[in-house]
Write a protein that holds these residues in place. Sequence first.
Motif, PDB file in Angstrom:
ATOM      1  N   PRO A  92       3.446  10.621  -3.658  1.00 31.71           N
ATOM      2  CA  PRO A  92       3.076   9.344  -3.038  1.00 31.71           C
ATOM      3  C   PRO A  92       4.201   8.772  -2.162  1.00 31.71           C
ATOM      4  O   PRO A  92       5.368   8.940  -2.500  1.00 31.71           O
ATOM      5  N   GLU A  93       3.798   8.146  -1.091  1.00 36.76           N
ATOM      6  CA  GLU A  93       4.781   7.506  -0.204  1.00 36.76           C
ATOM      7  C   GLU A  93       4.353   6.068   0.055  1.00 36.76           C
ATOM      8  O   GLU A  93       3.174   5.807   0.315  1.00 36.76           O
ATOM      9  N   LEU A  94       5.313   5.164   0.017  1.00 35.22           N
ATOM     10  CA  LEU A  94       4.995   3.753   0.260  1.00 35.22           C
ATOM     11  C   LEU A  94       4.718   3.511   1.731  1.00 35.22           C
ATOM     12  O   LEU A  94       5.385   4.087   2.592  1.00 35.22           O
ATOM     13  N   LEU A 101       2.751   1.404  -8.355  1.00 36.31           N
ATOM     14  CA  LEU A 101       1.775   1.692  -7.295  1.00 36.31           C
ATOM     15  C   LEU A 101       1.682   3.209  -7.069  1.00 36.31           C
ATOM     16  O   LEU A 101       0.589   3.774  -6.966  1.00 36.31           O
ATOM     17  N   ASN A 102       2.843   3.854  -7.024  1.00 33.53           N
ATOM     18  CA  ASN A 102       2.860   5.305  -6.801  1.00 33.53           C
ATOM     19  C   ASN A 102       2.230   6.069  -7.963  1.00 33.53           C
ATOM     20  O   ASN A 102       1.477   7.019  -7.757  1.00 33.53           O
ATOM     21  N   GLU A 103       2.514   5.657  -9.181  1.00 33.40           N
ATOM     22  CA  GLU A 103       1.956   6.363 -10.337  1.00 33.40           C
ATOM     23  C   GLU A 103       0.444   6.137 -10.431  1.00 33.40           C
ATOM     24  O   GLU A 103      -0.305   7.049 -10.806  1.00 33.40           O
ATOM     25  N   LEU A 104       0.003   4.939 -10.068  1.00 33.50           N
ATOM     26  CA  LEU A 104      -1.444   4.677 -10.055  1.00 33.50           C
ATOM     27  C   LEU A 104      -2.143   5.595  -9.052  1.00 33.50           C
ATOM     28  O   LEU A 104      -3.141   6.236  -9.368  1.00 33.50           O
ATOM     29  N   TRP A 108       0.825  -1.211   0.000  1.00 35.53           N
ATOM     30  CA  TRP A 108       0.000   0.000   0.000  1.00 35.53           C
ATOM     31  C   TRP A 108       0.859   1.261   0.000  1.00 35.53           C
ATOM     32  O   TRP A 108       2.051   1.227   0.309  1.00 35.53           O
ATOM     33  N   ASN A 109       0.227   2.335  -0.399  1.00 38.94           N
ATOM     34  CA  ASN A 109       0.906   3.625  -0.370  1.00 38.94           C
ATOM     35  C   ASN A 109      -0.106   4.707  -0.021  1.00 38.94           C
ATOM     36  O   ASN A 109      -1.313   4.435   0.087  1.00 38.94           O
TER      37      ASN A 109
END
Lengths: 124, 159
Positions: free
Chosen positions: B117-119, B90-93, B44-45
């Motif tokens: 965005p941060e993981l 994940l971050n780009e999504l 998740w992010n």
Amino acid sequence: MKRIIIADDSTTARMFIKRCLQIIGLGDVEMIEAEHGKEALAAAKAQEVDLLLTDLNMPVMDGETLIKWVKASPKLVDLPIIVITSAGNPAKEAQLLKLGARRVLNKPVSPPMMMDALADFLDE
Amino acid sequence: MTKHNPLYQAMLTAVSQTLENMVFIEVTEHFDRSYEIPTEDLTWNSLLVNDPVQGEVRLAMAKTLMKKLTGNIFGIDDEEITPAQMDDILNELLNTIVGLFMTNLLAHDQEYKMGLPELGEGELPEIDENTIVWKLMTDEEDALQIFATGASLVALKND
């Protein structure tokens, strides 16, 4: 050979943009990737470049600052800039166009969007 | 909260549009509203919305789905996929989803500012009364979840 700089901190976003460019017939263009505005600016100053595609939200130097730097440089002032962002809206778009961007595209970008935005570039 | 209010629909549209355009996957609401992604398979992010409202949006999915999406996007086999590629996707999504979500929610000419965005690590943060959850699944029944949290963010058109 034409050169395009693609500035985005996401590898995925840069790959999508490259794929779109290939699909619309720009596969033989040299694509220079930059992870942030500072890197893109250095690449633009180091060689002849025909087009700059940039994201807005990037670390180190964001897209808006990059546009200001490009437009303040006598060597780069005429470099066409297209912004590709997930943070776009009409007010932001107007602001970016005033700064000197030629077009503002919202993510997720698609080949038809890119084709439309780059029509002038493709005609040259 | 109703599934037909503007806030709920704005997120559903944002997720559908992003996944259909980027990874050619359709999403629908999960048939099991009680389903939770197992922690050991969770990735998740999160991303902050800073203006004109304050809040946070989280995207969570199973690592197995993330791997599928990565293979699909980069056109590579499972054994070639790196954690960095999965994290980047994940971050780009999430970045794209939140941009569309805010565009769908706000007035035509209203600006918004969002962070990077941060993981996330480990379990998802606790859900409070100011959190809205979208439980979704792909056409292959892989689960993904979106969380919007923050009083002013979830108050936007949440009639």
